[in-house]
Enzyme design. Structure first.
Site, PDB file in Angstrom:
ATOM      1  N   GLY A 219       0.821  -1.205   0.000  1.00 29.84           N
ATOM      2  CA  GLY A 219       0.000   0.000   0.000  1.00 29.84           C
ATOM      3  C   GLY A 219       0.853   1.252   0.000  1.00 29.84           C
ATOM      4  O   GLY A 219       0.523   2.252   0.638  1.00 29.84           O
ATOM      5  N   ALA A 220       1.972   1.212  -0.767  1.00 26.72           N
ATOM      6  CA  ALA A 220       3.027   2.217  -0.623  1.00 26.72           C
ATOM      7  C   ALA A 220       2.768   3.515  -1.376  1.00 26.72           C
ATOM      8  O   ALA A 220       3.511   4.477  -1.176  1.00 26.72           O
ATOM      9  CB  ALA A 220       4.356   1.621  -1.097  1.00 26.72           C
TER      10      ALA A 220
ATOM     11  N   SER B 227       0.061   5.625  -1.500  1.00 24.79           N
ATOM     12  CA  SER B 227      -0.956   6.575  -1.056  1.00 24.79           C
ATOM     13  C   SER B 227      -0.994   6.629   0.464  1.00 24.79           C
ATOM     14  O   SER B 227      -0.662   5.657   1.143  1.00 24.79           O
ATOM     15  CB  SER B 227      -2.330   6.160  -1.599  1.00 24.79           C
ATOM     16  N   GLY B 228      -1.387   7.781   0.990  1.00 21.47           N
ATOM     17  CA  GLY B 228      -1.676   7.920   2.410  1.00 21.47           C
ATOM     18  C   GLY B 228      -0.534   7.552   3.333  1.00 21.47           C
ATOM     19  O   GLY B 228       0.609   7.993   3.162  1.00 21.47           O
ATOM     20  N   ILE B 229      -0.835   6.736   4.345  1.00 22.06           N
ATOM     21  CA  ILE B 229       0.154   6.344   5.341  1.00 22.06           C
ATOM     22  C   ILE B 229       1.310   5.590   4.694  1.00 22.06           C
ATOM     23  O   ILE B 229       2.479   5.792   5.055  1.00 22.06           O
ATOM     24  CB  ILE B 229      -0.510   5.498   6.441  1.00 22.06           C
ATOM     25  N   GLY B 230       1.016   4.710   3.735  1.00 22.10           N
ATOM     26  CA  GLY B 230       2.078   3.962   3.083  1.00 22.10           C
ATOM     27  C   GLY B 230       3.041   4.872   2.347  1.00 22.10           C
ATOM     28  O   GLY B 230       4.274   4.667   2.390  1.00 22.10           O
TER      29      GLY B 230
ATOM     30  N   SER C  13      -6.247  -0.386  13.176  1.00 17.16           N
ATOM     31  CA  SER C  13      -7.047   0.827  13.361  1.00 17.16           C
ATOM     32  C   SER C  13      -7.663   0.782  14.751  1.00 17.16           C
ATOM     33  O   SER C  13      -7.901  -0.299  15.305  1.00 17.16           O
ATOM     34  CB  SER C  13      -8.164   0.896  12.308  1.00 17.16           C
TER      35      SER C  13
ATOM     36  N   TYR D 224     -15.414  -2.577   7.476  1.00 18.01           N
ATOM     37  CA  TYR D 224     -14.036  -2.156   7.760  1.00 18.01           C
ATOM     38  C   TYR D 224     -13.681  -2.440   9.219  1.00 18.01           C
ATOM     39  O   TYR D 224     -12.597  -2.962   9.516  1.00 18.01           O
ATOM     40  CB  TYR D 224     -13.890  -0.675   7.455  1.00 18.01           C
TER      41      TYR D 224
END
Length: 307
Positions: A18-19, A21-24, A146, A159
């Protein structure tokens, strides 16, 4: 995990799913800024290539592998790329995920299964692939969970269920590895609201638009600091943001008082390790292929951590 020794970040090779976008993405940039080599995984090859070019342009060491983490064969290919490019890896970060808004009965079973394939099974596939490599050389597995794995809220049931499964699977893997005496640290990161485009990329079964995390939403670099701290320091769980920690605590102590309607809402656990980075708290006791953005739409409501 008390006997596990981890390398300084500058001497590590790190795999990040998940690199793009976002946290990744924030974790990728921060890791390379601190001298780590990285192997990036996501579904979007264009985004991976652009990110790799950006990192190389700054003198960083990077390779990438296109992969859907729902497929264990593709996840194994990520590990193989790390071995081919860098001789192996020292930390594996399971960050890829999917998100759907909607009432449980309104989200199709097909969509719920896809969410679990990515968000839960992706973590399982990544952890198994990492453990096969790390059982001899040692290292860290960091799973991005989470606070919603500790408690459910309205319109995010699938989720929340998947992140609850991630939490329990992470605990089970940790117990298995400790029982075998393996030199593998296993950490669960529990972000609260983070200012990323994750929610904008989500599938929405509510018929409304404009959903976003409630303030305060933290800068994704705050989550990245927690993740990279866990790559260097054995620690059990880390909450990202006081608001996230309070969400979990409130869900445990007063489950109907702190949640959005219609429902007005695991006790925190301790873990070894050095003090967590700023903005993170160790407990006291996407159907998107990645779009190259780490910030969401929170604007002035987003809380920035140190750069």
């Amino acid at each position: 995990m008390s006997g596990v020794r981890l390398k300084p970040l500058s001497r590590q090779t790190i795999v990040i799913t998940g690199a793009t976008s976002g946290i990744g993405l924030a974790t990728t940039r921060m890791a390379t800024e601190r001298g780590a080599a990285v192997v990036l995984a996501a579904r979007n090859e264009d985004a991976l290539r652009r990110l790799a070019e950006e990192i190389r342009g700054r003198g960083g060491r990077v390779e990438y592998q296109v992969a859907d983490v729902a497929d264990p064969v593709q996840v194994d290919a990520v590990a193989a790329m790390a071995v081919k490019a860098f001789g192996g890896f020292d930390s594996w970060i399971n960050d890829a995920g999917a998100f759907i808004y909607g009432r449980m009965e309104d989200v199709s079973l097909t969509d719920q299964r896809r969410l679990f394939d990515v968000t839960y099974w992706g973590v399982v596939h990544g952890t198994l692939a990492a453990a096969r490599h790390l059982r001899e050389r040692g290292g860290a597995i960091v799973n991005v969970g989470s606070v919603l794995g500790d408690r459910a809220i309205a319109l995010q049931g699938p989720y929340c269920a998947a992140k609850g499964a991630v939490r329990n699977a992470t605990d089970a893997f940790r117990m298995d590895f400790e029982g075998e005496g393996l030199p593998i640290s296993v950490t669960l990161i529990k972000p609260g609201p983070i200012d990323t485009p994750f929610m904008e990329h989500a599938r929405n079964a509510t018929g409304t638009k404009g959903t976003r995390n409630p303030p305060p939403a933290y800068h994704p670099r705050v989550a990245a600091r927690a993740i990279l701290h866990a790559c260097e320091t054995p620690v059990r769980d880390l909450y990202v943001g006081t608001a996230g920690w309070l969400t979990s605590l409130g869900g445990a102590l007063a489950p109907r008082l702190d949640a959005p309607a219609p429902d007005r809402s695991a006790a925190p656990r301790t873990g070894p390790g050095a003090a967590p980075p700023a903005g993170c708290r160790a407990p006291a006791t996407r159907p998107s292929a990645g779009r190259g953005s780490w910030r969401g739409r929170h604007g002035r409501h987003g809380r920035s951590g140190p750069p």
